[in-house]
Design an enzyme around this catalytic site. Structure first.
Site, PDB file in Angstrom:
ATOM      1  N   LYS A 226       0.845  -1.188   0.000  1.00 20.65           N
ATOM      2  CA  LYS A 226       0.000   0.000   0.000  1.00 20.65           C
ATOM      3  C   LYS A 226       0.881   1.239   0.000  1.00 20.65           C
ATOM      4  O   LYS A 226       1.693   1.432   0.907  1.00 20.65           O
ATOM      5  CB  LYS A 226      -0.905  -0.023   1.234  1.00 20.65           C
ATOM      6  CG  LYS A 226      -1.782   1.214   1.347  1.00 20.65           C
ATOM      7  CD  LYS A 226      -2.801   1.082   2.465  1.00 20.65           C
ATOM      8  CE  LYS A 226      -3.586   2.370   2.633  1.00 20.65           C
ATOM      9  NZ  LYS A 226      -4.600   2.262   3.682  1.00 20.65           N
TER      10      LYS A 226
ATOM     11  N   LYS B 232      -2.199  -1.563  -3.868  1.00 14.31           N
ATOM     12  CA  LYS B 232      -3.082  -0.398  -3.805  1.00 14.31           C
ATOM     13  C   LYS B 232      -2.271   0.887  -3.843  1.00 14.31           C
ATOM     14  O   LYS B 232      -1.284   0.981  -3.122  1.00 14.31           O
ATOM     15  CB  LYS B 232      -3.868  -0.484  -2.495  1.00 14.31           C
ATOM     16  CG  LYS B 232      -4.743   0.703  -2.214  1.00 14.31           C
ATOM     17  CD  LYS B 232      -5.277   0.628  -0.815  1.00 14.31           C
ATOM     18  CE  LYS B 232      -6.034   1.911  -0.546  1.00 14.31           C
ATOM     19  NZ  LYS B 232      -6.475   2.031   0.795  1.00 14.31           N
TER      20      LYS B 232
HETATM   21  C1  PBG Z   1      -7.546   3.201   5.581  1.00  9.81           C
HETATM   22  C2  PBG Z   1      -7.800   3.111   4.123  1.00  9.81           C
HETATM   23  C3  PBG Z   1      -7.626   4.087   3.116  1.00  9.81           C
HETATM   24  C4  PBG Z   1      -8.156   3.537   1.945  1.00  9.81           C
HETATM   25  C5  PBG Z   1      -8.574   2.254   2.248  1.00  9.81           C
HETATM   26  N1  PBG Z   1      -8.327   2.008   3.593  1.00  9.81           N
HETATM   27  C6  PBG Z   1      -7.125   5.480   3.177  1.00  9.81           C
HETATM   28  C7  PBG Z   1      -5.752   5.777   3.586  1.00  9.81           C
HETATM   29  O1  PBG Z   1      -4.902   4.917   3.787  1.00  9.81           O
HETATM   30  O2  PBG Z   1      -5.514   6.968   3.757  1.00  9.81           O
HETATM   31  C8  PBG Z   1      -8.270   4.224   0.611  1.00  9.81           C
HETATM   32  C9  PBG Z   1      -9.349   3.727  -0.291  1.00  9.81           C
HETATM   33  C10 PBG Z   1      -9.651   4.603  -1.465  1.00  9.81           C
HETATM   34  O3  PBG Z   1      -9.008   5.635  -1.704  1.00  9.81           O
HETATM   35  O4  PBG Z   1     -10.574   4.239  -2.198  1.00  9.81           O
HETATM   36  N2  PBG Z   1      -6.247   3.253   5.998  1.00  9.81           N
END
Ligand code: PBG
Length: 327
Positions: A195, A248
């Site tokens: 991520k 992601k």
């Molecule tokens: C929580 C999380 C996030 C997303 C999914 N889980 C945001 C982040 O890490 O700031 C993003 C999902 C999206 O942008 O569709 N940590």
């Protein structure tokens, strides 16, 4: 000397194109994210994510019926709490929005697969994904215990799969152990293993009210410039017991997705995140692109790059388009 090989021979008709098509997007590949909010009677559209809503548990029924009718096999739940505090304690409350939503979904549609996002950023007053110390640093090991409580509470409420998205080191192993100790050994872990610290999460942070109040997430999420590091993150999480590995965002990271998918024999998940969705919606609303064709091209490209499963805000539309295509 005229070319012996003419690739166009295989593009002459839709029938031939169908026969030689290499990648097939299926309804079974799609997961729809949902934003569950505390309170009652709430169904409000998220401005930067048209067609997506903040839903209170009592408003969930019709949305679940739409998911079932579309044939989409799973939903991913995010929660918006009534109150935030420094450790995000509502995240593991038995009466929390996500915990109640799971119960409601399982009563209505026991067969629908429920995945829950396990993180603290929507629940903490400072908006970080873990416990912070007085310097503002997110405390890795202290956070693990909190994440375990969240994962166990989701599983006890009936979730099929928990999906930690916090990017703390060692959280997959910790959550696996906590689930096993509580008699929840059958609950799978979908790890947001790779991520990135991405600006593509912008609309989500507005939707989930989870933007950090100070600093940013670069101390725990990955640097967009790094690809080899993705291999280490994926390897660690698989060693710790992850059942699925996620990359992601998706679009700006298709190279990473391909490499990770080629390297590890586990189901690969890609998150087609909020900013990717919002860009398509915005351009389509301007009449600058054809939403359906662009969205299907994007989802196909994510599949082609190696994803088995795609988390996407286009899930219901894509399911309908796939049905139409099949006639
Ligand atoms: C929580 C999380 C996030 C997303 C999914 N889980 C945001 C982040 O890490 O700031 C993003 C999902 C999206 O942008 O569709 N940590």
């Amino acid at each position: 000397m005229f070319p012996q090989s003419r690739p166009r021979r295989l593009r002459r008709s839709e029938q031939i194109r169908r026969m030689v098509r290499e990648t097939h997007l299926r309804v079974d590949d799609l997961v729809l994210p949902l934003f569950i909010t505390a309170g009652r009677g709430i169904r409000s559209e998220i401005p930067s994510m048209p067609g997506n809503y903040h839903l209170s548990v009592d408003q969930l029924g019709p949305e679940i019926d739409r998911v079932l009718a579309a044939g989409v096999p799973a939903v991913l739940l995010f929660g918006l709490p009534e109150q935030k505090d420094p450790i995000g304690s509502e995240a593991w409350a038995e009466t929390g929005a996500v915990q109640q939503a799971i119960g409601q979904i399982k009563r209505r549609a026991p067969e629908l697969c429920v995945i829950t996002d396990v993180c603290l950023c929507e629940y903490t007053s400072h908006g970080h994904c873990g416990q912070v110390d007085e310097t503002g640093e997110v405390q890795n090991d202290a956070t693990l215990e909190l994440l375990c409580r969240v994962a166990v509470s989701h599983a006890q409420a009936g979730a099929d799969i928990v999906a930690p998205s916090d990017m703390m080191d060692g959280r997959v192993g910790a959550i696996r152990a906590a689930l096993d100790e509580t008699g929840l050994a059958d609950i799978a872990i979908m790890s947001y293993a790779v991520k990135y610290a991405s600006a593509f999460y912008g609309p989500f942070r507005e939707a989930a009210d989870s933007a950090p109040q100070f600093g940013d997430r670069r101390g725990y999420q990955m640097d967009p410039a790094n690809a080899r590091e993705a291999m280490r993150e994926a390897a660690l999480d698989i060693e710790e017991g992850a059942d699925f590995i996620m990359v992601k965002p998706a679009l700006a990271y298709l190279d990473v997705l391909r490499t990770v998918a080629d390297s590890f024999p586990v189901p690969m998940v890609a998150y087609n995140v909020s900013g990717e969705f919002a860009m398509v919606k915005a351009a389509a609303q301007q009449g600058w692109i054809d939403e359906r064709r662009v969205a299907m091209e994007i989802l196909t490209s994510i599949k082609r790059a190696g994803a088995d499963i795609i988390l996407t805000y286009h899930a219901l539309d894509a399911a309908a388009w796939l049905r139409e295509q099949a006639g």
